[in-house]
Design a protein around this motif. Structure first.
Motif, short mmCIF file in Angstrom:
data_model
loop_
_atom_site.label_atom_id
_atom_site.label_comp_id
_atom_site.label_asym_id
_atom_site.label_seq_id
_atom_site.Cartn_x
_atom_site.Cartn_y
_atom_site.Cartn_z
N THR A 143 18.42 -34.80 -106.32
CA THR A 143 18.28 -33.44 -106.83
C THR A 143 19.40 -33.09 -107.80
OG1 THR A 143 19.61 -32.45 -105.05
CG2 THR A 143 17.24 -32.74 -104.65
N GLY A 144 20.41 -33.96 -107.90
CA GLY A 144 21.55 -33.68 -108.77
C GLY A 144 22.76 -33.14 -108.04
N SER A 145 22.63 -32.87 -106.74
CA SER A 145 23.77 -32.42 -105.94
C SER A 145 23.64 -32.98 -104.54
CB SER A 145 23.85 -30.90 -105.89
OG SER A 145 22.85 -30.36 -105.03
N LEU A 146 24.79 -33.19 -103.89
CA LEU A 146 24.75 -33.74 -102.53
C LEU A 146 24.10 -32.76 -101.57
CD1 LEU A 146 25.46 -35.95 -100.54
CD2 LEU A 146 27.73 -34.92 -100.28
N THR A 186 21.73 -44.54 -98.84
CA THR A 186 22.92 -45.14 -99.46
C THR A 186 22.96 -44.82 -100.95
OG1 THR A 186 22.98 -46.95 -97.85
CG2 THR A 186 24.10 -47.33 -99.95
N ALA A 187 21.84 -44.97 -101.63
CA ALA A 187 21.78 -44.67 -103.07
C ALA A 187 22.09 -43.20 -103.32
CB ALA A 187 20.41 -45.03 -103.62
N MET A 188 21.59 -42.33 -102.45
CA MET A 188 21.87 -40.91 -102.56
C MET A 188 23.37 -40.64 -102.47
SD MET A 188 20.70 -37.97 -99.84
CE MET A 188 22.08 -38.30 -98.71
N LEU A 189 24.03 -41.27 -101.51
CA LEU A 189 25.46 -41.05 -101.32
C LEU A 189 26.28 -41.68 -102.44
CD1 LEU A 189 25.74 -41.55 -97.45
CD2 LEU A 189 25.58 -39.41 -98.72
N GLU A 190 25.84 -42.82 -102.94
CA GLU A 190 26.57 -43.45 -104.06
C GLU A 190 26.50 -42.59 -105.31
OE1 GLU A 190 28.60 -45.72 -103.94
OE2 GLU A 190 28.12 -47.12 -102.32
N ARG A 191 25.35 -41.95 -105.53
CA ARG A 191 25.25 -41.04 -106.68
C ARG A 191 26.19 -39.85 -106.49
NH1 ARG A 191 19.71 -42.56 -106.47
NH2 ARG A 191 19.23 -40.80 -105.11
N ALA A 192 26.28 -39.36 -105.25
CA ALA A 192 27.20 -38.25 -105.00
C ALA A 192 28.64 -38.67 -105.27
CB ALA A 192 27.05 -37.77 -103.56
N ARG A 193 28.97 -39.89 -104.90
CA ARG A 193 30.33 -40.37 -105.16
C ARG A 193 30.58 -40.49 -106.67
NH1 ARG A 193 33.03 -44.41 -101.21
NH2 ARG A 193 31.33 -45.85 -101.64
N SER A 194 29.58 -40.95 -107.41
CA SER A 194 29.76 -41.09 -108.86
C SER A 194 29.91 -39.73 -109.52
CB SER A 194 28.58 -41.84 -109.47
OG SER A 194 27.40 -41.06 -109.45
N ARG A 195 29.39 -38.66 -108.90
CA ARG A 195 29.56 -37.30 -109.43
C ARG A 195 30.87 -36.66 -108.98
NH1 ARG A 195 23.88 -36.86 -107.81
NH2 ARG A 195 24.61 -35.83 -105.90
N GLY A 196 31.62 -37.37 -108.15
CA GLY A 196 32.88 -36.84 -107.66
C GLY A 196 32.76 -35.98 -106.43
N GLU A 197 31.59 -36.00 -105.77
CA GLU A 197 31.39 -35.18 -104.58
C GLU A 197 31.88 -35.86 -103.31
OE1 GLU A 197 27.59 -32.61 -104.81
OE2 GLU A 197 27.06 -34.48 -105.83
N LEU A 198 32.15 -37.17 -103.35
CA LEU A 198 32.67 -37.90 -102.21
C LEU A 198 33.92 -38.65 -102.62
CD1 LEU A 198 29.43 -39.51 -100.67
CD2 LEU A 198 30.58 -37.40 -99.97
N GLY A 199 34.86 -38.75 -101.69
CA GLY A 199 36.08 -39.49 -101.96
C GLY A 199 35.87 -40.99 -101.87
N PRO A 200 36.80 -41.78 -102.42
CA PRO A 200 36.64 -43.24 -102.42
C PRO A 200 36.74 -43.86 -101.03
CG PRO A 200 38.80 -42.62 -103.25
CD PRO A 200 38.02 -41.35 -103.12
#
Length: 215
Positions: free
Chosen positions: A85-88, A141-155
């Protein structure tokens, strides 16, 4: 050659066209039998009788019980290839909705009915893993990786572990307690387990009774 094989061979020689309505009746009867009786008590003969078809008709489509059960389960899978959807927050809402749809709830019941057979049925276990558990976890997993690439999740977030939490806990609830894993329970898992694992603050759940599904 027994009567089933003879009838099957006769149908094949005639080139009888496949009737989709019979497929649907067989699938519906299989799902009902799985939920009611479990995998071990399901029989091709019983499914055929419930579906109003001959045993040979079932065997013409599925060569054994495991194939029939896996195909029946596949009809209950949510029709969502990706969650984006574009956001976590939006993705999590869509994931919860997909996990709590009527077909997903029915699929959970069917999964519970086959769990006891998985250690004894290698082909069933492999199909269960490759067609249901792995694809679902891969989508999350793909959903969460996209969130990480948007800066919504820490490394430091363990994405593979986090991706398995919601489906695993929902299946476990039905398997271990017999209680439904509906919308309220999914929201509780997200708030109390998933969000903290993702390094995000827990959020209030929208019901005061987490045992009551809101489907």
């Amino acid at each position: 050659m027994d009567t089933t094989e003879a009838a099957l061979g006769e149908e094949q020689r005639r080139g009888r066209p496949r009737d989709p309505s019979r497929d649907e009746a067989i699938i519906d009867a299989s799902i009902d039998a799985l939920v009611r009786d479990g995998y071990d008590r399901l029989s091709i003969e019983g499914v055929a009788t419930a579906a109003g078809v001959g045993k040979a008709t079932v065997y013409r489509r599925w060569s054994n019980k495991a194939e029939l059960v896996i195909d029946a389960m596949a009809t209950l899978k949510p029709a969502i290839d990706s969650i984006d959807t574009g956001s976590l927050d939006g993705d999590i809402e869509l994931m919860v909705a997909a996990s709590c749809s009527p077909s997903s709830q029915r699929l959970l019941q069917v999964m519970v009915s086959v769990c006891s057979a998985l250690p004894r049925e290698p082909e069933l276990l492999e199909a269960f893993r490759t067609r249901f558990t792995e694809p679902r976890i891969a989508r999350i997993t793909a959903m969460l990786e996209r969130a990480r690439s948007r800066g919504e999740l820490g490394p430091g977030v363990d994405v593979p572990m986090a991706a398995s939490l919601v489906p695993s806990l929902m299946l476990q609830r039905v398997l271990m307690t017999g209680q439904p894993a509906g919308r309220a329970y999914a929201e509780q898992v997200v708030s109390s387990v998933l969000l903290p694992v993702l390094g995000r603050p827990a959020r209030p759940i929208s019901t005061t009774n987490p045992e009551t599904p809101r489907d």
